[in-house]
Design an enzyme around this catalytic site. Structure first.
Site, PDB file in Angstrom:
ATOM      1  N   GLU A  23       0.850  -1.197   0.000  1.00 45.08           N
ATOM      2  CA  GLU A  23       0.000   0.000   0.000  1.00 45.08           C
ATOM      3  C   GLU A  23       0.882   1.242   0.000  1.00 45.08           C
ATOM      4  O   GLU A  23       1.793   1.357   0.825  1.00 45.08           O
ATOM      5  CB  GLU A  23      -0.876   0.050   1.256  1.00 45.08           C
TER       6      GLU A  23
ATOM      7  N   ARG B  57      -2.074 -11.023   2.435  1.00 40.46           N
ATOM      8  CA  ARG B  57      -3.205 -11.925   2.190  1.00 40.46           C
ATOM      9  C   ARG B  57      -3.805 -11.670   0.803  1.00 40.46           C
ATOM     10  O   ARG B  57      -3.480 -10.673   0.167  1.00 40.46           O
ATOM     11  CB  ARG B  57      -4.300 -11.629   3.222  1.00 40.46           C
TER      12      ARG B  57
HETATM   13  C1  MV4 Z   1      -1.105   8.393   6.438  1.00 38.96           C
HETATM   14  C2  MV4 Z   1      -1.866   9.460   5.905  1.00 38.96           C
HETATM   15  C3  MV4 Z   1      -1.206  10.625   5.649  1.00 38.96           C
HETATM   16  N1  MV4 Z   1       0.112  10.741   5.911  1.00 38.96           N
HETATM   17  N2  MV4 Z   1       0.188   8.548   6.695  1.00 38.96           N
HETATM   18  C4  MV4 Z   1      -4.757   5.337   6.941  1.00 38.96           C
HETATM   19  C5  MV4 Z   1      -4.699   3.857   6.964  1.00 38.96           C
HETATM   20  C6  MV4 Z   1      -3.316   3.481   7.310  1.00 38.96           C
HETATM   21  N3  MV4 Z   1      -2.887   2.424   6.459  1.00 38.96           N
HETATM   22  C7  MV4 Z   1      -2.516   4.719   7.101  1.00 38.96           C
HETATM   23  N4  MV4 Z   1      -3.437   5.778   6.805  1.00 38.96           N
HETATM   24  C8  MV4 Z   1      -2.992   7.017   6.492  1.00 38.96           C
HETATM   25  N5  MV4 Z   1      -1.668   7.208   6.707  1.00 38.96           N
HETATM   26  C9  MV4 Z   1       0.767   9.712   6.438  1.00 38.96           C
HETATM   27  N6  MV4 Z   1       2.066   9.856   6.702  1.00 38.96           N
HETATM   28  C10 MV4 Z   1      -3.221   9.272   5.670  1.00 38.96           C
HETATM   29  C11 MV4 Z   1      -3.792   8.050   5.970  1.00 38.96           C
HETATM   30  C12 MV4 Z   1      -5.201   7.978   5.693  1.00 38.96           C
HETATM   31  C13 MV4 Z   1      -5.703   7.193   4.654  1.00 38.96           C
HETATM   32  C14 MV4 Z   1      -4.863   6.432   3.864  1.00 38.96           C
HETATM   33  C15 MV4 Z   1      -5.364   5.659   2.847  1.00 38.96           C
HETATM   34  C16 MV4 Z   1      -6.724   5.656   2.592  1.00 38.96           C
HETATM   35  C17 MV4 Z   1      -7.578   6.407   3.359  1.00 38.96           C
HETATM   36  C18 MV4 Z   1      -7.081   7.187   4.401  1.00 38.96           C
HETATM   37  C19 MV4 Z   1      -7.951   7.948   5.159  1.00 38.96           C
HETATM   38  C20 MV4 Z   1      -7.458   8.704   6.176  1.00 38.96           C
HETATM   39  C21 MV4 Z   1      -6.092   8.718   6.452  1.00 38.96           C
END
Ligand code: MV4
Length: 461
Positions: free
Chosen positions: A275, A292
């Site tokens: 991701e 997975r």
């Molecule tokens: C982040 C981000 C912005 N900056 N990391 C959300 C799920 C987790 N896998 C990590 N996520 C995020 N990490 C940094 N450094 C924003 C998110 C995030 C997000 C990421 C993917 C899809 C939807 C999201 C919704 C809110 C925040």
């Protein structure tokens, strides 16, 4: 090749796995809770074993019961599907100790990617771009503040044991760091039994773009392009597509090459998904790795023509990769809508009996579901009822085809999010392809969005 595979899952993915086994000439064992005795996966499998009462903890997560079922039926492999035990390293290890093949990456890989701090370090060493962040686990609030100052605001605190959006806190200024650290770490400790935290620069309007990895047991790795998963609400994906409207052929090649090289260096095996956050400048950064088969795998199958579950089973049995990277071509556009049994406005789960049911079909439409007329959606499990996947020559036709298919879908007796999908698919941000992870939030906050959603509910039979 395996002779008999135990399917340690339920619902649409259990059917998907059984279908792949049938085509490979492999016998199947379904396991089920008492509430799932009449479920389709039980009927489709060659054998079935009841493993406990309705709550997942006592059935689909009950390791001794599942292993006993495998031993009684002499299964030589277990496919965990997604969710439940699919990324549980201890379970995978116990399977291997019992001489039952766990269909997935080695336990050490599950362990590595399950710890987000270790996964981040491994990704960095393997050459994957990272956002500026702390080197390892933060020792306390003082170090969190020092690191945040160094990185620059805004930053995001994340739990080492978290993932999928759990245990995160955005921090916009220096004075908020110590309190945010204390709260987030305490929440993580109580939710995951591990309060370890790390911090990295926060990307404001990211897209979620993930690369599908396929790796054999002999060190060969390829990628199958990307999936765009930015249409999410509270970290639940709702619509996924491949290719991503934000990924050019050059960017795809860069993301693919970086990902494949990294997996070769790590010694990764079986299917995996890396991701990435994609920022507005088109730069990509490691987020986490899923070990997975994923819910959204069919969009990749549609555009590549690769049967991912068949491939996954063949790889676990030691078969070498059947394709080279240059044999992988992306054709057309595919979109998946996750049809959930839930209120289309509040997203509250809506279990109950389906009293009338008719499934869409026609050219370029695939429906993966375990539902049928008179089926009862149970309150014990997640609300995913069906995945409607379309494939077409181009993205505009794929969107029209998905609207057409969703319009044909009759599900009476319960509420579903089909009206939400019809609204989102008609949204300018979606149709233009210029959207990010805030699309759903924006749609539900806007006057036009909510009006159109109410109208779509009216028009749903
Ligand atoms: C982040 C981000 C912005 N900056 N990391 C959300 C799920 C987790 N896998 C990590 N996520 C995020 N990490 C940094 N450094 C924003 C998110 C995030 C997000 C990421 C993917 C899809 C939807 C999201 C919704 C809110 C925040």
């Amino acid at each position: 090749m395996f002779k008999k595979i135990l399917i340690a899952n339920r619902g649409e993915i259990a059917l998907r796995l059984i279908r792949a086994c049938r085509e490979l000439g492999i016998r199947t064992v379904a396991v089920h809770s008492t509430a799932d005795a009449t479920a389709l996966h039980v009927r489709f499998a060659d054998e079935a074993v009841c493993i406990g009462p309705p709550p997942s903890r006592e059935s689909y997560l009950n390791i001794p019961a599942i292993l006993s079922a495998a031993e009684i039926t002499r299964a030589d492999a277990i496919h965990p599907g997604y969710g439940f035990l699919s990324e549980n390293a201890d379970f995978a290890e116990v399977c291997e100790n019992c001489k039952i093949r766990f269909i997935g990456p080695r336990p050490a890989m599950l362990r590595l990617m399950g710890n987000k701090v270790r996964a981040r370090e491994a990704a960095k060493e393997a050459g994957i771009p990272l956002l500026p962040g702390s080197a390892g686990v933060l020792k306390g609030p003082a170090e969190a503040q020092a690191e945040a100052d160094r990185i620059g605001y805004p930053v995001i605190l994340k739990a080492a044991a978290g993932g999928g959006g759990r245990g995160m806190k955005i921090v916009r200024g220096r004075d908020a760091v110590t309190a945010a650290f204390a709260t987030a770490s305490a929440e993580a400790a109580s939710a995951f039994g591990n309060g370890d935290m790390y911090v990295e620069r926060y990307v404001e309007r990211p897209r979620h773009v993930e690369i599908q990895i396929v790796a054999d047991e002999h060190g060969k790795v390829i990628h199958l392009g990307e999936r765009e998963c930015s249409v999410q609400r509270r970290h639940q994906k709702l619509i996924e597509e491949s290719p991503s409207p934000a990924v050019s052929p050059q960017l795809r090649q860069r993301m693919g090459e970086v990902s494949v090289r990294a997996m070769e260096r790590i010694g990764y095996n079986n299917l995996g998904t890396i991701e990435y956050l994609l920022d507005e400048r088109g730069e990509f950064y490691f987020m986490e790795m899923n070990t997975r088969i994923q819910v959204e795998h069919p969009v990749t199958e549609a555009v590549t023509g690769v049967d991912l579950v068949r491939e996954q089973i063949l790889l676990a049995s030691g078969e070498p990769l059947s394709r080279k990277q240059e044999d992988v071509q992306l054709r057309g556009a595919a979109i998946e809508a996750r049809v959930n049994a839930e209120d289309p406005v509040t997203f509250a789960p809506w279990p109950g009996k389906i009293t009338g049911y008719s499934v869409p079909g026609g050219y370029g439409v695939r429906v993966d579901s375990a539902a049928y007329e008179n089926y009862t959606v149970l309150p014990f499990y997640d609300s995913l009822l069906a995945k409607v996947i379309v494939h077409a020559e181009d993205r505009p036709l794929a969107i029209a085809r998905l609207q057409r298919a969703l319009g044909e879908y009759v599900i009476e007796g319960i509420r579903t999010n089909i009206p939400f999908h019809r609204t989102a698919l008609a949204d300018d941000a979606f149709t233009s392809g210029h959207y990010d992870t805030r699309l759903v939030e924006r749609l539900l906050a806007s006057e036009v969005g909510t009006r159109r959603l109410r109208q779509a509910i009216e028009e749903t039979p």
